[in-house]
Structures are given as structure tokens and as C-alpha cells.
Design an enzyme around this catalytic site. Structure first.
Site, PDB file in Angstrom:
ATOM      1  N   LYS A  78      37.193  68.374  37.135  1.00 21.29           N
ATOM      2  CA  LYS A  78      37.100  69.942  37.468  1.00 21.29           C
ATOM      3  C   LYS A  78      38.112  70.340  38.483  1.00 21.29           C
ATOM      4  CE  LYS A  78      32.745  69.610  37.770  1.00 21.29           C
ATOM      5  NZ  LYS A  78      32.753  68.265  37.882  1.00 21.29           N
ATOM      6  N   CYS A 167      17.358  73.911  44.001  1.00 18.15           N
ATOM      7  CA  CYS A 167      17.925  72.518  43.833  1.00 18.15           C
ATOM      8  C   CYS A 167      17.954  71.761  45.027  1.00 18.15           C
ATOM      9  CB  CYS A 167      19.354  72.744  43.431  1.00 18.15           C
ATOM     10  SG  CYS A 167      20.706  73.518  44.595  1.00 18.15           S
ATOM     11  N   MET A 168      17.550  72.311  46.132  1.00 19.22           N
ATOM     12  CA  MET A 168      17.643  71.334  47.343  1.00 19.22           C
ATOM     13  C   MET A 168      16.442  71.776  48.295  1.00 19.22           C
ATOM     14  SD  MET A 168      20.132  69.750  46.895  1.00 19.22           S
ATOM     15  CE  MET A 168      19.972  68.572  48.241  1.00 19.22           C
ATOM     16  N   MET A 335      18.879  65.696  41.651  1.00 18.07           N
ATOM     17  CA  MET A 335      17.743  66.723  40.999  1.00 18.07           C
ATOM     18  C   MET A 335      16.727  65.814  40.476  1.00 18.07           C
ATOM     19  SD  MET A 335      18.879  69.362  41.769  1.00 18.07           S
ATOM     20  CE  MET A 335      20.011  69.338  43.146  1.00 18.07           C
ATOM     21  N   GLY A 372      23.837  69.496  45.590  1.00 23.71           N
ATOM     22  CA  GLY A 372      24.372  69.602  44.389  1.00 23.71           C
ATOM     23  C   GLY A 372      25.424  70.850  44.562  1.00 23.71           C
ATOM     24  N   GLN A 373      25.172  71.735  45.328  1.00 25.62           N
ATOM     25  CA  GLN A 373      26.330  72.879  45.281  1.00 25.62           C
ATOM     26  C   GLN A 373      27.037  72.801  46.678  1.00 25.62           C
ATOM     27  OE1 GLN A 373      24.843  76.764  43.710  1.00 25.62           O
ATOM     28  NE2 GLN A 373      23.068  76.296  44.800  1.00 25.62           N
TER      29      GLN A 373
END
Lengths: 750, 159, 82
Positions: A78, A167-168, A335, A372-373
Site C-alpha cells: 500500500k 480501536c485503541m 484488534m 492500528g492507525q
């Protein structure tokens, strides 16, 4: 097209033909053809790879890895294919207001005045708790810090939330309840020293590819390195595992406690360490003894855990043995552990294993939460961009923290609202009930990414709700519900900081100009705030660099202290890990260890010091078992889980603009275990209906040996197959994070 | 054999034989040409013309497992395969509409350098300019498990 | 404008004549003959005419086959408003 570009391509064409027949090729001087390379950070996951953006003729043409950042020049597929996204035809380039149902281009003044007017009206009629900000772990640190200040200090509204809540939040809760402070204490360098990797609830190979590469390289360099992958799916990550452990979804707490049981039973724990550095506390927050902990674990023998989870007791014992006996053990999770109804407890139980064995604070030994981000850590967690937080680990509910921030921000005492605001699910519920009436969103796509999304789409669709969205891509599902859309500068079109999983803050430098009338979001926020009536002294910033300087000062008195990361230094270097108290400091590798962590005096009597807790001791929590919120039953006998694939990022608004990624993975599918497919007569490519208590949807089947029987997996990137219509928004009472990973589903052939 | 200077019957027999041989040859060649051009149309389409099956364009691996099994298997077991450096990252898309130019043998400077630039620069400093990385470094079967990959072993010794 | 890198495999005795002929064609640039039988050609043509251009080369006498080693039409994507 420019002649020079065409010549370059022709030369490449000739070169490939020549290479095909093995003829020697001479590299022409300067044939990389770029005007300059601009340093930055990848737009995607929490690995935070450094990149160099190749600019030619004012356009970003190519991306390669930054050799000086932690990724040593490597990128995943990506990251390597980012340029086409910048120039997608779906870029929003003008402010838009919805008129007669259609988003219509208007001037900046009209859009900003209209938005400010709506906010002012709601503030007047319903007060500050009726407005809200919903931000993102993909916005710049400076953007989130500024938005949080505007709302909490300027509008006296604590309804500042962001998608890291989804998510976190459990990882934050885990670190804070165990150690007193958020964020991992180790770094990626621990990967190079570990001899045992305990990877649970993470498909690292697809979601943190460059970290996966680093782990695989570690194993390649030392055959004795053991890798344990615990996941109900046998993903690509398991290809390098010495032990892949599949388990019944929702039984993770039992397995982790059972590992602790075995460690103590076999006397593999480290009494010197936990005697000195650990307090044992039960679920009622009462201090208990090590013996009480042992008694508590009697309910979690490997045999009892086997009955619950399906994992053979011998396997649980083997995992625990490897964990405890390896010279350096690193846990990594994502996650699968966080998006659980007791995600905070699951995090605690992983920390417990490290505290019990003393495998912490040493190179290679650390509990490392994968973020995640790209900027959930630096942007939202650290700057306090959630409804219960203030910057740098301070809490809204603590009077002394509010007073500190009021002083730092030059506010009259008592300005900051003492009551924490609404967390994400509660916020959208309030939106649905008409209690929150004006919402400003930045850099996120909740109409696609919220769980149980039909309910929340209805909330956004309400006629009496005003929604203003700062969003770069026209085809984001959320824009269907927007009343105003403001065009931001995207990624390397403006300068700002991203903070990744390993506490590293790296600067994205401006490489190119934004298109059309798009503006940097920092400037949009300042302009909007002034028009909303916020005191201009609070938002006296011309650019993100000025916001950065204030944020540095605000964090200085705290253990986050990164005063040494001046903007100039950030430009020269490729990311620095905090704490970093002065400009000569190289950044911190390991926290809580004397000699490594600058927050600990050099003459501190003990080697380890968990200064987040009043007595310097971390906590081993006695957390009981809790399964999923919606377990499978006779009506809905399967478990539905969702997640990502390597080709697509989150809601696909970016990766779908890259032709190769779009072609590689055009649609979502349902991944089914071969045994289940056979029983139901389902073949690869057949249409399959998934139905939960919330909604139903038809997917093409992909039959494989990845999912365990009884489990189906659907990736969530596809806007035409919004799997979040089927998921549920039950959340962890501690972290308020929803349980995306498990819900009950009925599977049938269509 | 009657010896005679008479040129009558001998030339006629030879001409006939030559004509027959030619006829058979032409037929054989004709059949061969027709066979090559018309037989196995499905396989030929798949092998020769990516563009005629656009919905297969994205999943290079599944088709190439059948079309070029050795390369596909090599890749799958190699470091690139485990790390999910998928085909299109280096080769682009066969319809040429991708962001990476389609190339059977990709250009090192625009492809390999995206991720391996530091190593390539090191090679250049140490050994001067080398034409093609792939002369020495295997790109499809750089094995994860092979002992030799612990220290990359070049196929040729670099002087 | 699409750009293609091509390897024209020709009969050895026709190679030189073919190279001259191809160089004279519109949109074709040759880069030499290798091993006596491979002509390196770069073809430029509008995207929808590229296939026809390659076909035209293929039909030249003396050409055994054409290998496409490179193809890009990215500038046409830019024109679409990317």
C-alpha cells in the site's frame, strides 16, 4: 504529457525490452528523474514507516521508503503505491453545502459562516453539550490537539471523540490500569532482541506488514526464536509460526489466565520481580496477595480453559512454557484483543504474564500493543483527543489537571467543564435521540466504520442534525449525510506530525500544493473557531508548526515530555521516540527503566519504576472470565468476525483509487471454513447470505482453511457491502470500545 | 537399368515424385500452421492475451499457478511471497492501466528502489554500477527458509 | 498516448531490413538489433490503437513474433481528470 516524462517512459520501455534478453543497460545520469525527495510518513497503518516522496514538476510521482526511519527503506504494497490516491478525480476541491438535497460548490466564506452559524445557534439554544467533534487517528497531531482545545477550552464542550475509541481505547485502558500511564514501554527494537514472540489477536502480516517482516527476519537470523500465533483464523501471519493456536472466539481471557496458572504452578514466575514491582489487585480494586492470585487462578487451570476454548491443555502449557522460559519474550496484539467487550481486561492479562515473569523492561521483553492507525497514539491518545482526557495523560475528572490546563491555556479557572463528554457510541446514540445537534467531523468515515451502522446512519440522517465533514474524498459513505463538506489538504500537501505505535513522532513534510481550494485542516479549524466565537487568543496559530510548539510546551511538565523535538529537529531527523526532554536527547527506547527513561533520576534506588502508579508498582489484575456479548446460539450458530486485508485500508476511500489494489481486491467476500462449506454444499464463488439480529447481506463465498469451523470472516473495506450493518455496538464498560470481533450470525446458501 | 541418353521417361517420373513430395510438404505445413493457430484456443487466450479476461486481471497468482506454476510457487515460498509483495507491486497490471507500468522485467530504478534503495546504494558504492540486480539476486525465489539467505549468496561472485 | 516496449523476434537475414522499415513507421523507435535476431522497439500510439499498431508490426514479413515487455497508458488516465 510533458516531453521529458515521455522520454523517461520510453527509456524505461526500451530498458525492459533489453533486460528481457539480458543485454547490459547503462543507467543514464540522474535517471531517477526526480526534482527532489521529500521526507514523510506513510498515510496508512500504525507501523508508521518513513517514506520519501519523489516530486517532479510539482507532482508526487513516486514513493520509496525512508532509509533512516525504523523501516530502513522498506514499504508494504500500500505504501509503495500511494501517488495515484493524491490525484484521484474524487478529491473534494471546493467547499460544498447541501442545497436542495445536492452538495453544491460554494465559497469558503459561505461554507464557514454557514457552519459557524449552525453551531452558534445550537450553542445558544441547547448549550455546549449539544455540539460535538468527531476526529481521527489519521488526522495530524496538530489538528487533533487544536480541535480538542477549541472545543474543550473554547466552547467548554467535552464531546471530543475520535475513531481511536473504536480501536485503541482498550489498549489505553489496559496500559493505564496496569501501569498508570498509556503507551508501550518498549519499541520496535525489541523485535530484534526477542527470542519468543507471542502474537495474539493480530494478523500482523496483513495489518502491520513491515513489522511482520522484521519479526520474520529476526527468526531467520536465529533459528531458536519461537513464534506463537494465537488466532481463530490461520492467517498468512501463521506461516512463520512455530505454533498456531486456534481457539473459540471470546475465550481469550480464560486462555491467558490459564497460562499464568501454568507459569506459577511450574514455578516459572519471577518472585523477585513481582515481589518488588507488582501489586496484586482484585476486580473490586482491593489490594490482595500473591497467594490470593494463586487461589484465583485455580479456576483457570489449562484443563478448565480447554473445556471453554477448545485449545488442548497441553498446548496452553506449551505456550506458557515457551513464554516463560525464553530469554526474551515480546507480546504483540491488536484488534482481536482490543475490540472485545472486556478488551481492557484482555490487555491486563497479557501485561500480567510479563509482570509475573519479569519479562519486561529488558531488550526483547515487553508487552507491545500494535496500534492500528498511523496517528492514534501521537494524535489522539497523547494529545487527549477523547471525551474524558486532557493533553498528555491528564484527566478531565481530576480538578488539579483541569487547573493545570487552564493555566497553560490562559483560561479563567473553572472554564473547563468538569464532566467528561460522551464516548463515541454514546455520542452517536445521543445524535440519534436529538440530544446532540451539531457535529464537526475530521478525517474519518463513521457512516461506514461504526458498528451496528444502520442505527448510526439513521442518527446522521436526522433532519435536525447538522453535520459538517472535513473530508478529502467525494465517495466516502459519510458524505451522504453531510450538510457541509470542507476540502482539506491531503497527506503530504501539508506539514504535520504522525506518532506511531512505538512512541515515535515523525514529521510529514509538505511535498506538493493541495488542489483547487483545499486548505490545511489546521487553518480550517482556526478559521471556523474564530467564526464560532471562540476567543481568538486561543487559536492564534498561522500553521501547524505553531500548534506543535504549544503542544510541546503543554506536554513538558508530564512524563510525555518531548520538549527536545523542535520542528527543526523533526525536519532533519527521521522520527524520534518520546520522552525526549532536550534537543541533545536521542529519544527513549525503553520506559520505566533507570538509565533508559529520562523521567527516572539516575540515582533512583530501584532499577524499574512504574511512575504512573503512586508507589511505583505496576498492577497484576485478577480479571475473571467473560465471553462475548453475543455468543452463537441455535438461531445464529456461527460467529461473524470482521477485519482488514493487506490490499485495502479501512473504508477503502484511498486504496480503491489505486488500480492495482482495486483490481486485486475489488469486492468483499465471506471467508468460510472448508468443513462448514462442505456441510452446506457451498462452493467457492457461490452466493451466501449472512444474517444477524441487525441486518442481512449476501456475499460471494471464499472457501479456505483460514477460518476455524463455526467462524466466518468478512473484510470491512467494501462500501457496497457494508458489513458493519451486521455487527453490534456492545462495548467494553471500561474503555467504551465496541466488540467488532464477535457477533452471532446465520449462514445459508442462496 | 537401361542406359540410354533418352530424356523422356526419367524426367517425367522425377517431376511427379517431386510434385508428390511438395504436395505432402505443403499439406503438412498447412496442417501444422492451422494446428498452431487454431488448436487449444482457451489456453492460448489465457497465455497470450491478458486483456481478453479482464476479471482475472487482479488475481495474478491464482491464474499463474496454472499458467506458470514454477514461478508462482517460487514466489509463494519466497520472502516476497511471505511478505505479500504481490505481483502487481513490481509488474503492474497487464492492461497497462495501473499506477505501476506493466513490465515483464521491471525497471530496477522505478521498482526495486521503492523498497530496496538503501541496499542498492550500498552495492553501488561498494562495487560500482551493476546492470541488473537480478543477475545475482533471485527475485522470485529468495527463500525465507534457505540457510543461504541468512547471508545473501550471490549466484556469481562479485569482484 | 500509450507507450509499449517490444521485442521483435525476426528471421536473422531479415533483421536489418526490418529494423529500417520499422524505424520509418510512425510512432516507432528502434534501439538496435541484439543477437542478430531481436529488434528492440518502443511503440507510441493512442491507447485504443496500440493493439492495432502491434498487429501491424506482427504482420511485417520476416517477423516471427512480438514480445510485449512494457506497457503504460498512464498519461491517458491523467487526462481523464485524475
Amino acid at each position: 504529457m510533458a516531453v521529458s516524462r515521455r522520454e523517461f517512459l520510453k527509456a524505461s520501455a526500451a530498458a525492459t525490452a533489453l533486460m528481457a534478453i539480458g543485454a547490459p543497460v547503462v543507467k543514464a545520469a540522474g535517471s531517477d528523474g526526480m526534482d527532489r525527495w521529500v521526507k514523510g510518513v506513510c498515510r496508512f497503518c500504525g507501523t508508521g514507516c518513513g517514506v520519501l516522496v519523489g516530486v517532479r514538476g510539482g507532482k508526487a510521482v513516486m514513493v520509496k521508503g525512508d532509509p533512516n526511519n525504523h523501516n530502513a527503506g522498506f514499504l508494504c504494497l500500500k505504501g509503495a503505491l500511494m501517488p495515484p490516491i493524491i490525484y484521484a478525480k474524487e478529491r473534494v476541491t471546493k467547499p460544498l453545502i447541501r442545497k436542495n438535497g445536492k452538495l453544491t460548490p460554494v465559497s469558503w466564506d459561505e461554507a464557514l459562516d454557514y457552519t459557524a452559524g449552525k453551531f452558534k445557534a445550537v450553542l445558544k439554544s441547547d448549550g455546549p453539550n449539544a455540539v460535538a467533534f468527531y476526529g481521527s487517528g489519521q488526522a495530524l497531531t496538530e489538528e487533533t490537539y487544536l480541535a480538542s482545545k477549541i472545543f474543550k477550552a473554547g466552547l467548554r464542550c467535552n464531546n471530543v471523540e475520535g475513531n481511536p475509541r473504536l480501536c485503541m481505547a482498550s489498549a489505553v485502558g489496559g496500559y493505564v490500569t496496569t501501569f498508570g500511564k498509556d503507551e508501550p514501554m518498549g519499541s520496535y527494537e525489541d523485535i530484534d532482541a526477542a527470542t519468543c514472540f507471542f502474537i495474539i489477536g493480530s494478523n500482523t502480516s496483513e495489518c502491520h506488514p513491515i513489522l511482520f517482516k522484521r519479526i520474520a527476519s529476526r527468526k531467520q537470523s536465529d533459528k531458536n526464536v519461537k513464534i506463537i500465533v494465537v488466532d481463530p483464523r490461520k492467517t498468512n501471519t501463521a506461516r512463520i509460526a512455530d505454533l498456531h493456536v486456534s481457539f473459540k472466539p471470546g475465550t481469550d481471557l480464560a486462555i491467558l489466565n490459564a497460562m499464568a496458572y501454568h507459569i506459577i504452578q511450574e514455578e516459572l514466575d519471577n518472585p523477585r520481580f513481582h515481589g518488588r514491582y507488582v501489586n496484586f489487585m482484585n476486580n473490586k480494586k482491593e489490594k490482595v496477595s500473591f497467594e490470593d492470585y494463586q487461589k484465583f487462578l485455580a479456576d483457570y487451570t489449562p484443563e478448565k480453559a480447554e473445556a471453554l476454548s477448545g485449545v488442548p491443555a497441553a498446548t496452553i502449557r506449551k505456550m506458557a512454557q515457551w513464554f516463560a522460559e525464553s530469554s526474551a519474550t515480546m507480546s504483540l496484539w491488536c484488534m482481536g484483543i482490543n475490540q472485545r467487550i472486556r478488551g481492557v481486561w484482555a490487555n491486563n492479562l497479557i501485561h500480567n504474564l510479563h509482570l509475573l515473569t519479569g519479562k519486561i523492561g529488558k531488550p526483547g521483553s515487553t508487552p507491545f500493543s500494535l496500534t492500528g492507525q498511523p496517528n492514534a497514539c501521537g494524535g489522539v491518545r497523547d494529545t487527549g483527543g477523547l471525551s474524558h482526557l486532557l493533553p498528555a495523560g491528564r484527566l478531565i475528572k481530576k480538578a488539579e489537571h483541569r487547573a493545570e490546563m487552564e493555566k497553560l491555556w490562559g483560561l479563567a479557572p473553572g472554564t473547563i467543564n468538569p464532566k467528561p463528554g460522551l464516548h463515541t457510541v454514546a455520542l452517536y446514540n445521543a445524535l440519534g435521540q436529538g440530544k446532540v445537534k451539531a457535529l464537526l467531523m475530521l478525517c474519518t468515515n463513521p457512516a461506514h466504520s461504526l458498528p451496528n451502522v444502520n442505527k448510526h446512519q439513521a442518527a446522521l440522517a436526522r433532519k435536525d442534525t447538522f453535520v459538517c465533514v472535513i473530508e478529502a474524498f467525494r465517495d466516502a459513505e459519510t458524505l451522504k449525510f453531510a450538510d457541509v463538506v470542507l476540502p482539506p489538504a491531503f497527506w503530504c500537501e501539508r506539514e504535520g506530525v504522525y506518532g506511531c505505535s512505538e512512541r515515535r513522532y515523525s514529521l510529514i513534510s509538505k511535498a506538493i500544493d493541495p488542489p483547487g481550494q483545499a486548505r490545511p485542516s489546521v487553518n480550517i479549524l482556526v478559521d471556523l473557531a474564530k467564526r464560532m466565537g471562540v476567543d481568538p487568543k486561543l487559536v492564534n496559530f498561522k500553521n501547524s508548526a505553531e500548534v506543535w510548539d504549544e503542544w510541546r510546551a503543554v506536554a513538558r511538565p508530564t512524563p510525555y515530555n518531548f520538549w527536545g523535538m523542535t520542528r527543526e529537529r523533526m525536519r532533519k531527523e527521521s522520527g524520534i521516540r518520546w520522552p525526549c526532554p532536550d534537543e541533545k536527547h536521542p529519544g527513549t527506547n525503553i520506559r520505566y527503566v533507570r538509565g533508559e527513561d529520562p523521567n527516572i533520576p539516575k540515582d533512583h534506588p530501584r532499577k524499574y519504576h512504574f511512575y504512573g502508579k503512586p508507589d511505583g508498582r505496576a498492577v497484576i489484575w485478577l480479571r475473571p472470565y467473560k465471553g462475548a456479548a453475543e455468543e452463537p446460539d441455535a438461531q445464529y450458530p456461527f460467529v461473524l468476525t470482521t477485519g482488514r486485508v493487506i490490499d485495502h485500508w479501512h473504508t477503502g476511500t484511498m486504496t480503491m483509487k489505486v488500480p492495482e489494489l482495486r483490481k486485486s481486491f475489488p469486492k468483499a467476500y465471506v471467508e468460510l471454513a472448508a468443513a462448514d462449506a462442505k456441510k452446506m454444499g457451498i462452493n467457492n464463488g457461490d452466493n451466501v447470505k449472512l444474517e444477524t439480529r441487525r441486518d442481512k447481506m449476501v456475499f460471494q463465498a471464499r472457501v479456505s482453511d483460514v477460518c476455524r469451523p463455526g467462524l466466518v470472516f468478512v473484510p470491512f473495506f467494501d462500501v457496497h457491502l457494508l458489513i458493519n450493518k451486521l455487527t453490534l455496538d456492545a462495548f467494553d464498560p471500561g474503555s467504551k470500545q465496541p466488540e467488532y470481533k464477535i457477533c452471532a450470525v446465520r449462514v445459508s446458501k442462496v | 537399368m537401361t542406359a540410354t541418353g533418352d530424356n523422356g521417361p526419367k524426367p517425367k517420373k522425377w517431376t511427379k515424385r517431386i510434385l508428390w513430395i511438395l504436395a505432402v510438404l505443403v499439406l503438412a505445413v498447412g496442417v501444422a500452421v492451422l494446428y498452431i493457430n487454431l488448436a487449444f484456443p482457451k489456453v492460448r487466450c489465457q497465455a497470450v492475451d491478458h486483456l481478453k479476461s479482464p476479471d482475472q486481471l487482479g488475481d495474478c497468482f491464482q491464474c499463474h499457478l496454472k499458467a506458470t506454476p514454477k514461478v508462482a510457487q517460487d514466489w509463494y515460498e519466497s520472502k516476497h511471497g511471505v511478505m505479500l509483495v504481490k505481483c502487481f507491486v513490481c509488474h503492474g497490471q497487464p492492461d497497462g492501466k495501473g499506477s505501476v507500468p506493466y513490465a515483464v522485467s521491471p525497471d530496477v530504478n522505478t521498482t526495486c528502489r521503492k523498497c530496496h534503495d538503501p541496499s542498492i546504494k550500498k552495492m553501488e558504492y561498494k562495487y560500482g554500477l551493476k546492470p541488473v540486480c537480478t543477475d545475482c539476486h533471485p527475485f522470485h525465489n529468495n527463500s525465507l527458509h534457505h540457510k543461504a539467505y541468512v547471508k545473501p549468496v550471490a549466484k556469481k561472485t562479485v569482484q | 498516448m500509450a507507450i509499449a516496449g517490444l521485442l521483435v523476434h525476426s528471421l536473422v537475414e531479415e533483421a536489418e531490413a526490418l529494423q529500417e522499415r520499422i524505424s520509418a513507421m510512425a510512432g516507432m523507435t528502434t534501439y538496435g538489433i541484439h543477437e542478430g535476431q531481436y529488434i528492440v522497439v518502443v511503440a507510441e500510439a493512442p491507447g485504443d490503437q496500440m493493439e492495432a499498431a502491434v498487429d501491424q508490426l506482427d504482420r511485417l514479413p520476416g517477423v516471427l513474433t512480438i514480445y510485449t515487455t512494457y506497457l503504460t497508458i498512464e498519461d491517458e488516465l491523467e487526462a481523464d481528470g485524475a
